[in-house]
Enzyme design. Structure first.
Site, PDB file in Angstrom:
ATOM      1  N   LYS A  42      31.566 -18.580  16.301  1.00 49.28           N
ATOM      2  CA  LYS A  42      30.235 -18.872  16.480  1.00 49.28           C
ATOM      3  C   LYS A  42      30.857 -19.943  16.935  1.00 49.28           C
ATOM      4  CE  LYS A  42      27.281 -15.978  12.841  1.00 49.28           C
ATOM      5  NZ  LYS A  42      26.209 -16.067  12.333  1.00 49.28           N
TER       6      LYS A  42
ATOM      7  N   GLY B 186      24.667 -14.568   7.227  1.00 46.89           N
ATOM      8  CA  GLY B 186      24.309 -16.283   7.102  1.00 46.89           C
ATOM      9  C   GLY B 186      24.030 -16.741   5.369  1.00 46.89           C
TER      10      GLY B 186
ATOM     11  N   GLU C  31      24.320  -5.101  11.973  1.00 42.32           N
ATOM     12  CA  GLU C  31      24.276  -6.292  10.905  1.00 42.32           C
ATOM     13  C   GLU C  31      22.255  -6.433  11.130  1.00 42.32           C
ATOM     14  OE1 GLU C  31      27.527  -9.498  12.325  1.00 42.32           O
ATOM     15  OE2 GLU C  31      26.021 -10.007  13.672  1.00 42.32           O
TER      16      GLU C  31
ATOM     17  N   SER D  75      26.973 -11.870   5.771  1.00 42.11           N
ATOM     18  CA  SER D  75      27.782 -11.760   5.054  1.00 42.11           C
ATOM     19  C   SER D  75      28.831 -10.800   3.836  1.00 42.11           C
ATOM     20  CB  SER D  75      26.509 -12.156   3.563  1.00 42.11           C
ATOM     21  OG  SER D  75      25.643 -13.059   3.881  1.00 42.11           O
TER      22      SER D  75
ATOM     23  N   ASN E 170      33.671 -13.552  13.691  1.00 40.24           N
ATOM     24  CA  ASN E 170      33.460 -14.075  14.279  1.00 40.24           C
ATOM     25  C   ASN E 170      33.387 -15.447  14.496  1.00 40.24           C
ATOM     26  OD1 ASN E 170      30.962 -15.134  16.152  1.00 40.24           O
ATOM     27  ND2 ASN E 170      29.470 -13.969  15.498  1.00 40.24           N
TER      28      ASN E 170
ATOM     29  N   GLY F 122      31.343 -13.605  10.111  1.00 48.08           N
ATOM     30  CA  GLY F 122      31.121 -15.065  10.311  1.00 48.08           C
ATOM     31  C   GLY F 122      31.479 -16.385   9.378  1.00 48.08           C
ATOM     32  N   GLY F 123      30.570 -16.060   8.377  1.00 48.54           N
ATOM     33  CA  GLY F 123      31.237 -17.426   7.689  1.00 48.54           C
ATOM     34  C   GLY F 123      32.438 -17.385   6.968  1.00 48.54           C
TER      35      GLY F 123
ATOM     36  N   HIS G 286      24.450 -10.356  20.072  1.00 46.21           N
ATOM     37  CA  HIS G 286      24.442 -10.920  18.208  1.00 46.21           C
ATOM     38  C   HIS G 286      22.835 -11.540  18.174  1.00 46.21           C
ATOM     39  CE1 HIS G 286      25.044 -13.414  14.656  1.00 46.21           C
ATOM     40  NE2 HIS G 286      25.741 -12.484  14.975  1.00 46.21           N
TER      41      HIS G 286
ATOM     42  N   GLU H 182      21.948 -13.490  16.513  1.00 45.51           N
ATOM     43  CA  GLU H 182      21.004 -15.157  17.582  1.00 45.51           C
ATOM     44  C   GLU H 182      21.167 -15.492  18.411  1.00 45.51           C
ATOM     45  OE1 GLU H 182      25.099 -16.513  15.641  1.00 45.51           O
ATOM     46  OE2 GLU H 182      23.839 -16.063  13.502  1.00 45.51           O
TER      47      GLU H 182
HETATM   48  P1  PGA Z   1      28.033 -14.006   8.037  1.00 43.22           P
HETATM   49  O1  PGA Z   1      27.667 -13.539   9.782  1.00 43.22           O
HETATM   50  O2  PGA Z   1      29.648 -13.168   7.615  1.00 43.22           O
HETATM   51  O3  PGA Z   1      28.451 -15.491   8.032  1.00 43.22           O
HETATM   52  O4  PGA Z   1      26.432 -13.036   7.710  1.00 43.22           O
HETATM   53  C1  PGA Z   1      28.095 -12.828  10.155  1.00 43.22           C
HETATM   54  C2  PGA Z   1      28.028 -12.032  11.768  1.00 43.22           C
HETATM   55  O5  PGA Z   1      27.014 -12.924  12.190  1.00 43.22           O
HETATM   56  O6  PGA Z   1      28.341 -11.916  12.751  1.00 43.22           O
END
Ligand code: PGA
Length: 258
Positions: free
Chosen positions: A11, A174, A168, A214, A9, A235-236, A96, A98
């Site tokens: 983002k 994050g 999640e 994470s 993802n 994500g990251g 998600h 967010e």
């Molecule tokens: P992250 O994000 O791996 O940066 O924690 C995961 C996500 O929000 O899908």
């Protein structure tokens, strides 16, 4: 056995140039279809087409990070399911954290999106997960039940076959704080039981439940090694091939029997 899904993802990150460069590295890292692992990249909307062009011919699928539930029309700023499909997407991330907590999406809105994505012939990656305060108050399972009841409202078993769940925990997104493999497994088991109750046990065994929050190369194997963890929403660590490909490799190793 359920096939692992390792999803990136991106983002609101990358540029056209860096996104296309990342896509070529991913296409090289997952060039051929594999029985045990499926790979997905979800870039920002404006880069779906150039990223999709780079992924063409590889085994990496393309996904969008959201889509609106209405058919094309007067909805300024929104993107219809048929548009992301037209750009080559097979998956759409929905709900998600967010979108829920920054944009204020409700379970009812998310449900309309899930239904639109399924009726458009795509697969929804439905995200669920509790806030830290909810976990601390012992409400994790109640929150998951509410999000599942909302997200799956009015969805038949055959439609639900086009949904992948992503658990999640919001406190792990994050933040660098990952759920322990035991915390993830316990939530995933709870979600699978919800599916068995809502549909049936045989169906619940087929649904893929991804973990997100994470995920990194060094924790991927212990998370993916849990019996009810069928992949990762990253994500990251999905923004660089050097940090994403090792997660795909952890899934390959487990799919090949550890
Ligand atoms: P992250 O994000 O791996 O940066 O924690 C995961 C996500 O929000 O899908």
């Amino acid at each position: 056995m359920r096939r692992y899904l390792i999803a990136g993802n991106w983002k609101m990150n990358t540029t056209r140039q860096s996104g296309v460069a990342l896509a070529s590295e991913l296409a090289a890292a997952a060039a051929k279809e594999e029985a045990g692992v499926e790979v997905l990249a979800c870039p920002p909307y404006p880069y779906l087409l150039p990223v999709g062009e780079k992924l063409a011919g590889s085994a990496v699928r393309l996904g969008a990070q959201d889509a609106y539930f209405e058919a094309p029309g007067a909805f300024t700023g929104e993107i219809a399911v048929e548009m992301v499909k037209d750009c080559g997407c097979q998956y759409v991330i929905l709900g998600h954290s967010e979108r829920r907590h920054v944009m204020g999406e409700t379970d009812a809105t998310i449900n309309r999106k899930v239904r639109a994505v399924i009726s458009g012939g795509l697969t929804a990656v439905l995200c669920v997960g509790e806030l830290l305060s909810e976990r601390q108050a012992g409400q994790t399972e109640a929150v998951l039940d509410r999000q599942m009841d909302g997200g799956y409202s009015g969805i038949s078993e055959s439609e639900a076959a086009s949904i992948v769940i992503a658990y999640e925990p919001v406190w792990a997104i994050g933040t660098g704080v990952t759920a322990t493999p035991e915390q993830a497994e316990s939530a995933h088991e709870h979600l699978r039981k919800w599916l068995a109750r809502r549909y049936n046990a045989a169906f619940s065994e087929k649904v893929r439940i991804l973990y997100g929050g994470s995920v990194k190369a060094d924790n991927a194997e212990s998370l993916l090694g849990q019996p009810n963890v069928d992949g990762a929403l990253v994500g990251g660590a999905s923004l660089k091939a050097a940090t994403f490909v090792p997660i795909i490799e952890a899934a390959r190793k487990l799919a090949a029997g550890g």
